[in-house]
Write a protein that holds these residues in place. Sequence first.
Motif, mmCIF file in Angstrom:
data_model
loop_
_atom_site.group_PDB
_atom_site.id
_atom_site.type_symbol
_atom_site.label_atom_id
_atom_site.label_comp_id
_atom_site.label_asym_id
_atom_site.label_seq_id
_atom_site.Cartn_x
_atom_site.Cartn_y
_atom_site.Cartn_z
ATOM 1 N N GLN A 1 54.885 49.778 -21.233
ATOM 2 C CA GLN A 1 54.633 50.992 -21.704
ATOM 3 C C GLN A 1 55.131 51.090 -22.966
ATOM 4 O OE1 GLN A 1 56.490 53.151 -18.461
ATOM 5 N NE2 GLN A 1 54.504 53.623 -17.451
ATOM 6 N N ASN A 2 56.321 50.240 -23.218
ATOM 7 C CA ASN A 2 57.003 50.437 -24.657
ATOM 8 C C ASN A 2 56.564 49.422 -25.656
ATOM 9 O OD1 ASN A 2 58.520 52.672 -23.807
ATOM 10 N ND2 ASN A 2 60.179 51.360 -23.143
ATOM 11 N N TYR A 3 55.493 48.589 -25.272
ATOM 12 C CA TYR A 3 55.024 47.413 -25.832
ATOM 13 C C TYR A 3 56.236 46.579 -26.169
ATOM 14 C CZ TYR A 3 51.671 44.679 -28.579
ATOM 15 O OH TYR A 3 50.881 43.839 -28.906
ATOM 16 N N ASP A 4 57.176 46.395 -25.352
ATOM 17 C CA ASP A 4 58.209 45.534 -25.603
ATOM 18 C C ASP A 4 57.791 44.185 -24.872
ATOM 19 O OD1 ASP A 4 60.677 44.435 -25.599
ATOM 20 O OD2 ASP A 4 61.768 45.724 -24.380
ATOM 21 N N TRP B 1 57.394 49.051 -33.277
ATOM 22 C CA TRP B 1 58.626 49.019 -33.036
ATOM 23 C C TRP B 1 59.840 49.700 -33.889
ATOM 24 C CZ3 TRP B 1 58.632 43.085 -32.372
ATOM 25 C CH2 TRP B 1 57.860 42.745 -31.072
ATOM 26 N N GLN C 1 58.203 49.584 -17.501
ATOM 27 C CA GLN C 1 58.838 50.035 -18.615
ATOM 28 C C GLN C 1 58.382 49.445 -19.994
ATOM 29 O OE1 GLN C 1 62.693 50.509 -17.547
ATOM 30 N NE2 GLN C 1 62.420 52.415 -16.417
ATOM 31 N N SER C 2 58.570 48.028 -20.056
ATOM 32 C CA SER C 2 58.339 46.946 -20.899
ATOM 33 C C SER C 2 56.900 47.221 -21.579
ATOM 34 C CB SER C 2 58.810 45.611 -20.929
ATOM 35 O OG SER C 2 59.918 45.703 -20.130
ATOM 36 N N VAL D 1 63.209 47.201 -28.824
ATOM 37 C CA VAL D 1 62.982 48.500 -28.342
ATOM 38 C C VAL D 1 64.191 48.887 -27.770
ATOM 39 C CG1 VAL D 1 61.614 49.916 -26.626
ATOM 40 C CG2 VAL D 1 60.429 47.933 -27.847
ATOM 41 N N THR D 2 64.689 48.275 -26.834
ATOM 42 C CA THR D 2 65.944 48.450 -26.138
ATOM 43 C C THR D 2 67.123 48.175 -27.167
ATOM 44 O OG1 THR D 2 66.211 46.400 -25.152
ATOM 45 C CG2 THR D 2 64.898 48.180 -23.895
#
Lengths: 332, 334
Positions: free
Chosen positions: A294-297, A41, A291-292, A85-86
């Motif tokens: 993929q972003n490890y969110d 992150w 998406q989460s 992340v976001t």
Amino acid sequence: MADLKKFLVRRLITFIPTLIGATFLVFLVAVVVPADPARLWAGGEKADPRVVELLRKEYHLDEPIWVQYYYFMVNLITNRMVSPVTHENVWSTILERLPVTLQLALFSFTLVVAVGVPLGIIAALKRDTIVDYLIRAFAAIGMSMPIFWFAYILIFVFYTNLGWTTLAGNPTPAKTITGLPILDAILLGDWRTVCQIVERFWLPSLVLAWPSIGFVARLVRNSFLDAMSADFVEYIIARGLPKTTLYKHVLRNALVPVVTVLGLIFGGLLAGAPITETIFALPGIGMLMIQSIQNYDYLTLIGGVFFIGLIYLTINLVVDILYAIIDPRIRY
Amino acid sequence: MTGRDPIIVVRDLHVYFYTHAGIVRAVDGISFTVYRGETFCLVGETGCGKSVTAKALARIVPPPGKIVKGEIIFYPEPGKPIDVTKLGEKELERIRGRLIAYVFQDPSAALDPLYTVGYQLAETVKHHGIVKSFKEGFQLAAKLFRKVLMPDADERVKAYPHELSGGMKQRSVIAISLSTEPKLLIADEPTTALDVTVQAQVMDVLKRLKEEKNLTLILITHNMGLVAEMCDRVAVMYAGKIVEEAPVDELFKQPLHPYTKMLLQAVPDPSRRVERLESIPGSVPNPLNLPPGCRFHPRCPHALKRCREEEPPEVYVSPSHRVVCWLYAGGRRG
């Protein structure tokens, strides 16, 4: 109806453990992945150790899993959970995506009910004729067709060749009333936007509804035939009651399994359709969850799981109540 | 018993089922007359075509069954014949329930489980124009439920079928079937699915209402005790044909057809102690593959050579007693 009240209370009590179970499982899977979330992150290899340390503290990453989970849930429910992340509030992200998913689900569900149910009834009434065979073949093909392939065929036909649909944008009316664009547009009498929304959504809805249409048609056909062969049908005919009365009785008897499946289908549609949303570039909950991942969110991901769990449980509850209304033998 | 005023005359009725396995001749050329006000019984083993005959009378034989031949002349009023086999769907709907009503074997299956019994009565009387609204229908239901001796009738109107016992369900079916004041009631094994203790109560109700409303009753049963208790005249059916018909006393005193004799021997007589009940050897022939000649000959102890080859003739041993058997052909008796 006193039984129903008791049932509702009991049902609401089981609500919470089920939600905890579902979210905890996903949490577990996300956490056991051998990666350092704080480092990821903070920016990966070149991350500032101080930021990493701060993130660890903020999200209790050094503590045991259940403690992490506890803080996560408390923050989520009190709406203080911010995704690293976001940098956005998790709930806000989900609610922002909800209208697209809801709209897609409503369009698809309408198609499933408006096409699947009549097809099933027609097949039952025209049992063992060419009409019945065609509908059953259609149902089997629909259920076994991979949607990612089917979607691209339809895009090729209706977008590339015919231009009957659009594939970008998310039309919304000028003013927000309920937050659901199609409803707002209708309420405002903004027919141009209504048309735009229909143009944008009809194809993905069809793709999403396609397998369920076949499934529902088959189910309706079979349960309708089951009800038609019941002995009470003979007694209704023997009493000289007209066809309309006969079908009223048969339909209600055929409805119980259909309502279950329709409830589950609606729940599934609301849970987001990752593949369809991705193909048609619709920013809904399904796409958000992909998406989460993929972003490890995983914080947003589990927020999404929590939300879907909530929807599923609510719909199951509604289905159970509908059961009790349709069939007096069902009391809890 | 009233005079010779027929309510329904069946002539040479054939009902066939067209199945994948072949044509099932369930009812194969039967004729009988039922007179107004009497109780007429159709008896026979399971699978002999009793129920199909009964269902043919108001044309409710389920597909793939079809009336292929014959006449069913129904007289709702004396001297006003209607040929049921020639009616269209709309006209049949006016006769079914309104003039010819049914009570079926299994009341649990006959009632729609999702509606209260009162509702099912109310929709029937409302459709046939006996009451104007469902509210009146429910009031009538309560009244009729009292008539069939339903305990707590006013409450039971609002009960769903699953909340009632078998006997209460059959009482409500009787109430529903009689709610339209039909002329002819066809009761197809009305007590078979009930407990023995309840059977007698339900039959009492039927008997009382029949007399009260001057109904004509066609009772289908395989219970010879019930036949003796309820009926005026009896027709014995075997494999789709009537083999003997007689007034009830005569049939019990002087059964002629070997099948009738054997049926009566299979009934236990409580006044005598018997080691073993008689049973009829063999079983009803497969309707897809009926034996030639007399259909009973493979099981008949008196079978002659002729019985295997030629169909037996109908012999009237008295004006009210007929038998279809070679043993009585040639005026050897009666």
